[in-house]
Design a protein around this motif. Structure first.
Motif, PDB file in Angstrom:
ATOM      1  N   THR A 185       5.962  -8.597   6.006  1.00  0.00           N
ATOM      2  CA  THR A 185       6.139  -9.775   5.166  1.00  0.00           C
ATOM      3  C   THR A 185       5.417 -10.983   5.749  1.00  0.00           C
ATOM      4  O   THR A 185       4.751 -11.740   5.028  1.00  0.00           O
ATOM      5  N   GLN A 245       1.660 -10.500   5.263  1.00  0.00           N
ATOM      6  CA  GLN A 245       1.245 -10.608   3.870  1.00  0.00           C
ATOM      7  C   GLN A 245       1.247 -12.050   3.380  1.00  0.00           C
ATOM      8  O   GLN A 245       0.335 -12.479   2.657  1.00  0.00           O
ATOM      9  N   LYS A 246       2.241 -12.835   3.787  1.00  0.00           N
ATOM     10  CA  LYS A 246       2.429 -14.158   3.195  1.00  0.00           C
ATOM     11  C   LYS A 246       1.963 -15.316   4.070  1.00  0.00           C
ATOM     12  O   LYS A 246       1.734 -16.409   3.550  1.00  0.00           O
ATOM     13  N   HIS A 248      -4.901  -8.856   4.148  1.00  0.00           N
ATOM     14  CA  HIS A 248      -4.466  -8.178   2.935  1.00  0.00           C
ATOM     15  C   HIS A 248      -4.351  -6.684   3.218  1.00  0.00           C
ATOM     16  O   HIS A 248      -4.551  -6.214   4.334  1.00  0.00           O
ATOM     17  N   VAL A 305      -1.700  -4.855   3.410  1.00  0.00           N
ATOM     18  CA  VAL A 305      -0.662  -4.631   4.424  1.00  0.00           C
ATOM     19  C   VAL A 305       0.181  -3.428   4.017  1.00  0.00           C
ATOM     20  O   VAL A 305       0.613  -3.322   2.868  1.00  0.00           O
ATOM     21  N   PHE A 307      -3.115  -3.292   8.471  1.00  0.00           N
ATOM     22  CA  PHE A 307      -3.600  -4.447   7.732  1.00  0.00           C
ATOM     23  C   PHE A 307      -5.126  -4.455   7.753  1.00  0.00           C
ATOM     24  O   PHE A 307      -5.764  -3.694   8.488  1.00  0.00           O
TER      25      PHE A 307
END
Length: 791
Positions: free
Chosen positions: A282, A285-286, A292, A294, A307
């Motif tokens: 998480t 990803q954020k 990207h 992931v 990743f």
């Protein structure tokens, strides 16, 4: 005024256009040129050029200092003449430096000195070379990843040097990280550290694996370990209920730091590995810019989060329970620093294995050797050669000072921190000789009969090993290679029996080639030599074998065999001749290859087909009988009579034929797109009439050839020699086979591999179809007359 000062940068073009050579910009007319010359880009580059020229006028070129001399040492020396602005070192080889001085007056003082010396070394000092200013557009970060080195470019590069040792050293330079790629990875590690520190206070991101262990390859994955031990302690102290009053303020500060942290939602001590990995995914990803694709891989032996960094296309993974990997990385670093021959050997063996299809780090595993296993094989060889190059892990532990015991996850991982504590190796062999010896050792090694132990430096018997505590979880397989620290882990546990056999066979071929002059000496005829031939897939020393089963019983009249004409003792030879006729038919009439039969006896020793004066082994060759043959045709026998008359492709005598050899050339990619072309012919054919499969496949080959060109190309795609011989299949005299040994022409092994894989399924099927559908032409008039006479 402005235009006059820049006329040296502007070229006039037809129709009133202009081009600025400084900025590489073309404009359509004079007003556009004026706008460009006043623009920011042109002004910035003019200013940059002025600065560069000024630097050149007050800079000197320095060489001759000892390798390892730092920029600070050079700066300190030249500051005795005046202020030094900057020192730029040659980081690739460390043999020269550019020293920028404050002004030209200081430069003249330095040049007026007749002799300079530093650290007892005579320095060579001269003015910096003046170069034309050239604007290079800034590259994106993604360009820091070096273009993958193709086998062709590698071969072209390493063929230019003088010996195999130089080839291996050049390989290291070509494959290892460039300065820009190393800088990119360092920046990414810092970025990850900053982001994860916000969500996991006191956590540490540590790189391991190929990025830092001394065996980097441009473009390899970035392996990271997220150490959460301090984070767990921080979280426990922040959540403690009862604290002395003196600690309340500190606890409040800790709690305020963790209010916005992801730790407020999970207890790291009690959380499972998949739960923590989901949180890591998480965050990636954020919160990490440019990351990207992931993905959490919880089924791996060491669960990770994979990743991809978008701008650089760099792939990587993060693990949270892999401290042993950090220890293994430090161990590999230690060994590379212990002896300078380690890195070239490992790079050469890894690339050789990859080119032979024996190795690869596949996603999700696979039956191939990984790079870590190959590296350990090289280390084991260097431990066991005489004299040894590397000490065993047990010996390294003995060399460690008391009190430095290192235990990781319950395993003893003790070894010295400084390689300088080791005594220099007494082995004087070059990398060239060590590589040849590596293949010689493992060409007949009993991988399945024991466990290769780097800790002990020997092969441990399976019976003894399985009695130990570590052996309870050790997964025994065709290759047993024990991790030097995690003793219950077989590094090659994924390898199957087929790969193990291919490894041994490839080592045999490589050992044979390394005994030839072509490996050890640069070709005087401009031919490929040294490592280039060793790395070629399907090289002349690696003959591919394609087995076609030859059914002996039943031999029916439908196949053209009559008991009255062919006694049972003649059936093997007749079947062999009939099958060879089918092989020649498929190669020439179906696949449209150029195919000519070579005189009998030429293929008896099929390994001699690729003979070259530069390839002759140093040791005396001993004649070997090919499988299934009665005896090889001697040189004296061949000289007694004239060569036999050339037979037509479909004719064979009824005398004993031990082997048949063809020389073949392939002109078109007839193995590509056959299904699509075959489907077109099938839809156009009349469904009421049956189609001969051989005729149909011949039409497919012809159509593919015409698609590639109406006329035959000047040069063929590749050539190869194939030798057919009869042999027993292993189930007695009633189980006979035809063994086909394929030998591609030198330097064409790669494209031949695709063709060979196609033949493995296609050729046996087509030969069987030929035996069923084509009439036999083995009957001679003498046979028929004998039958009529009742014989």
């Amino acid at each position: 005024m402005e235009e006059e000062g820049t006329t040296g940068d502007v070229d006039s073009l037809p129709r009133g256009a202009f081009r600025c050579r400084l900025c590489h910009v073309t404009v359509a007319n004079k007003p556009s040129l004026d706008d460009h010359l006043r623009g920011k880009k042109h002004q910035r580059l003019e200013n940059l050029r002025s600065i560069r020229q000024s630097q050149e006028l007050r800079s000197i070129f320095v060489s001759g200092f000892q390798k390892g001399t730092t920029a600070m040492e050079l700066s300190t020396y030249f500051e005795t003449y005046g202020k030094v602005i900057n020192v730029v070192m040659d980081k690739d080889k460390g043999v020269y430096a550019i020293v920028e001085l404050q002004d030209e007056e200081i430069l003249q003082k330095v040049l007026a000195e007749p002799q300079h010396s530093l650290g007892g070394q005579k320095l060579r000092v001269k003015p910096r070379e003046k170069k034309d200013f050239r604007y290079t557009p800034p590259k994106k970060q993604g360009s820091a990843r070096r273009e993958q080195l193709s086998p062709e470019k590698l071969a072209q590069s390493i063929c230019q040097v003088d010996d195999v040792d130089a080839q291996m050293a050049l390989m290291v330079q070509l494959f290892e990280f460039s300065e820009s790629e190393q800088r990119l990875r360092d920046l990414l590690v810092k970025l990850f550290q900053e982001v994860f520190s916000e969500f996991f206070p006191e956590s540490v991101i540590l790189p391991f694996g190929s990025s830092v262990n001394g065996f980097s390859v441009s473009g390899c994955d970035l392996d990271l370990f997220l150490d959460l031990e301090k984070t767990k302690n921080f979280q426990a102290s922040a959540k403690a209920a009862d604290k002395p009053l003196a600690e309340e303020q500190e606890a409040m500060e800790m709690e305020s730091r963790s209010e916005d942290s992801i730790l407020s939602d999970i207890d790291l001590v009690t959380a499972t590995v998949p739960e923590i990995l989901d949180l890591v995914a998480t965050v990636l990803q954020k919160c990490v810019p440019g990351v990207h694709h992931v993905q959490v891989v919880s089924t791996a032996r060491r669960p990770v989060v994979k990743f991809c960094h978008k701008e650089s296309s760099l792939r990587g993974d993060i693990s949270i329970n892999n401290k042993l990997a950090l220890c293994n990385t430090r161990f590999l670093q230690f060994c590379t620093e212990a002896d300078e021959r380690v890195r070239p050997l490992v790079y050469a063996v890894r690339y050789w294995a990859k080119q032979q299809g024996l190795a690869g780090n596949l996603f999700g595993g696979g039956p191939l050797l990984n790079n870590y296993a190959l590296t350990l094989l090289v280390f084991f060889f260097l431990q066991t050669c005489s004299p040894s190059v590397l000490p065993t892990v047990a010996r390294l532990k003995d060399l460690t000072d008391d009190g430095e015991l290192t235990v990781v996850d319950g395993w003893d991982c003790t070894f010295p921190k400084d390689p300088a504590s080791l005594q220099p190796s007494g082995n004087p062999e070059s990398c060239c000789c060590l590589l040849a010896e590596f293949f010689r050792i493992f060409e007949c090694y009993n991988f399945a009969g024991g466990v290769i132990s780097l800790r002990e430096g020997r092969s441990l018997p399976l019976s003894d090993f399985l009695l130990s505590d570590a052996g309870q979880k050790f997964k025994v397989g065709p290759i047993n290679l024990q991790d030097p620290f995690e003793l219950s882990h077989n590094v090659a546990a994924n390898v199957n029996e087929k790969t193990a056999l291919r490894l041994q066979r490839s080592c045999q071929d490589a050992a044979k080639y390394c005994r030839s002059l072509q490996y050890q000496r640069k070709s005087s005829k401009g031919k490929t030599w040294g490592l280039v031939r060793l790395f070629q897939p399907g090289s002349p020393q690696t003959a591919e074998r394609l087995i076609i089963f030859l059914p002996l019983i039943p031999a029916t009249p439908s196949l053209g065999f009559h008991p009255e004409l062919h006694p049972s003792r003649d059936l093997p030879q007749l079947l062999f001749q009939r099958t060879c006729t089918g092989i020649a038919f498929v190669l020439q009439d179906v696949l449209k290859c150029g195919c000519s039969e070579k005189p009998q006896g030429f293929g008896d020793d099929w390994e001699s087909l690729s003979s070259d004066p530069e390839e002759e082994p140093l040791e005396t060759k001993t004649e070997q009988l090919s499988v299934g043959s009665k005896r090889s045709l001697g040189v004296e026998d061949a000289m007694l009579g004239s060569p036999p008359a050339k037979k037509s492709r479909l004719e064979f005598s009824l005398t004993d034929v031990e082997s048949v050899t063809w020389s073949c050339t392939v002109w078109h990619h007839v193995w590509l797109g056959r299904r699509r072309v075959r489907r077109q012919f099938s839809t156009e054919a009349d469904p009421k009439t049956s189609t001969d499969p051989l005729e149909l496949e011949g039409k497919v080959s012809e159509a593919i050839s015409q698609q590639e060109g109406e006329t035959r190309p000047v040069d063929p795609l590749f050539g190869f020699t194939v030798c057919a011989s009869i042999r027993e299949g292993g189930s007695g005299e009633h189980d006979l086979q035809v063994s086909l040994n394929f030998i591609p022409n030198p330097e064409q092994g790669a494209v031949f591999q695709d063709f060979f894989h196609f033949l493995q399924g296609f050729l046996p099927r087509m030969v069987e179809q030929y035996l069923i559908t084509k009439p036999s032409d083995l009957h001679t008039s003498q046979d028929k007359s004998s039958l009529e006479d009742g014989i």
